[in-house]
Design a protein around this motif. Structure first.
Motif, short mmCIF file in Angstrom:
data_model
loop_
_atom_site.label_atom_id
_atom_site.label_comp_id
_atom_site.label_asym_id
_atom_site.label_seq_id
_atom_site.Cartn_x
_atom_site.Cartn_y
_atom_site.Cartn_z
N TYR A 33 0.71 -1.07 -0.01
CA TYR A 33 -0.03 0.16 -0.31
C TYR A 33 0.71 1.23 -0.09
O TYR A 33 0.90 2.45 -1.39
CB TYR A 33 -0.52 0.06 1.05
N SER A 36 2.36 1.51 -3.82
CA SER A 36 1.10 2.08 -4.57
C SER A 36 0.78 3.58 -4.14
O SER A 36 0.16 4.77 -5.09
CB SER A 36 -0.23 1.84 -4.61
N SER A 40 1.22 6.08 -6.79
CA SER A 40 -0.26 7.44 -7.16
C SER A 40 -0.15 8.76 -6.70
O SER A 40 0.07 9.69 -7.83
CB SER A 40 -1.39 6.54 -5.95
N ALA A 52 -5.50 6.11 -12.24
CA ALA A 52 -5.74 5.21 -10.85
C ALA A 52 -7.01 4.66 -11.00
O ALA A 52 -7.36 3.89 -10.47
CB ALA A 52 -5.82 6.29 -10.58
N VAL A 55 -7.25 1.75 -12.01
CA VAL A 55 -6.80 0.72 -11.70
C VAL A 55 -7.47 0.12 -10.15
O VAL A 55 -7.78 -1.15 -10.49
CB VAL A 55 -5.84 1.07 -10.89
N TYR A 56 -8.37 0.70 -10.23
CA TYR A 56 -8.90 0.63 -8.13
C TYR A 56 -10.23 0.25 -8.92
O TYR A 56 -10.86 -1.30 -8.23
CB TYR A 56 -9.48 1.56 -7.90
N VAL A 59 -8.87 -4.24 -10.17
CA VAL A 59 -9.02 -4.20 -9.15
C VAL A 59 -9.92 -4.72 -7.52
O VAL A 59 -10.58 -5.57 -7.75
CB VAL A 59 -7.91 -3.60 -8.00
N SER A 86 -3.99 -7.66 -3.21
CA SER A 86 -4.93 -7.42 -4.48
C SER A 86 -3.71 -5.43 -3.97
O SER A 86 -3.79 -4.74 -4.55
CB SER A 86 -6.05 -6.14 -3.66
N VAL A 90 -1.89 -3.69 -7.39
CA VAL A 90 -2.33 -2.02 -7.02
C VAL A 90 -0.81 -1.46 -7.26
O VAL A 90 -0.88 -0.04 -8.27
CB VAL A 90 -3.22 -1.04 -5.95
N TYR A 94 0.41 0.51 -10.51
CA TYR A 94 0.47 2.07 -10.71
C TYR A 94 2.74 2.35 -11.07
O TYR A 94 2.64 2.93 -11.67
CB TYR A 94 0.66 2.35 -9.06
#
Length: 108
Positions: A33, A36, A40, A52, A55-56, A59, A86, A90, A94
């Motif tokens: 995270y 990511s 981001s 972005a 991607v979200y 996912v 996940s 991500v 990214y």
């Protein structure tokens, strides 16, 4: 790691030793995270925020089903794995976007 299990046990008054592997998986997911979040910011600076969203959404769709399966089959470990996987995907997507955008900028 040991302090984390011990500290959570004291905080909640529950023996957390049986969850140490789940906590390690959550820690790995948190590292993903962090990566990511870093990528981001780079994507935002490049003004490519729409990627972005893509991607979200991708996912979300995949892990809506994967999480249900993993939690039913592995319980808390399944939920932990779902989070880590996940966040890893991500971060990887990214990173791919950042690399591709830098290559596109270099070729112009």
């Amino acid at each position: 790691w040991f302090l984390g299990v011990w500290g959570l046990g004291i905080l909640y008054g529950v023996n957390m030793e049986k969850y140490k592997y789940e906590l390690m998986v959550l820690l790995i997911g948190s590292v993903f995270y962090a990566f990511s979040a870093f990528f981001s910011v780079i994507i935002t600076v490049m003004r490519k925020q729409k990627f972005a969203l893509y991607v979200y959404v991708a996912v979300l769709i995949v892990f809506q089903f994967a999480t249900t399966y993993l939690v039913k089959s592995d319980g808390i470990m399944g939920a932990s794995l779902s989070y880590a996987l996940s966040m890893g995907i991500v971060a990887l997507l990214y990173l791919s976007i950042v690399v591709l955008q830098i290559r596109n900028m270099s070729s112009e």
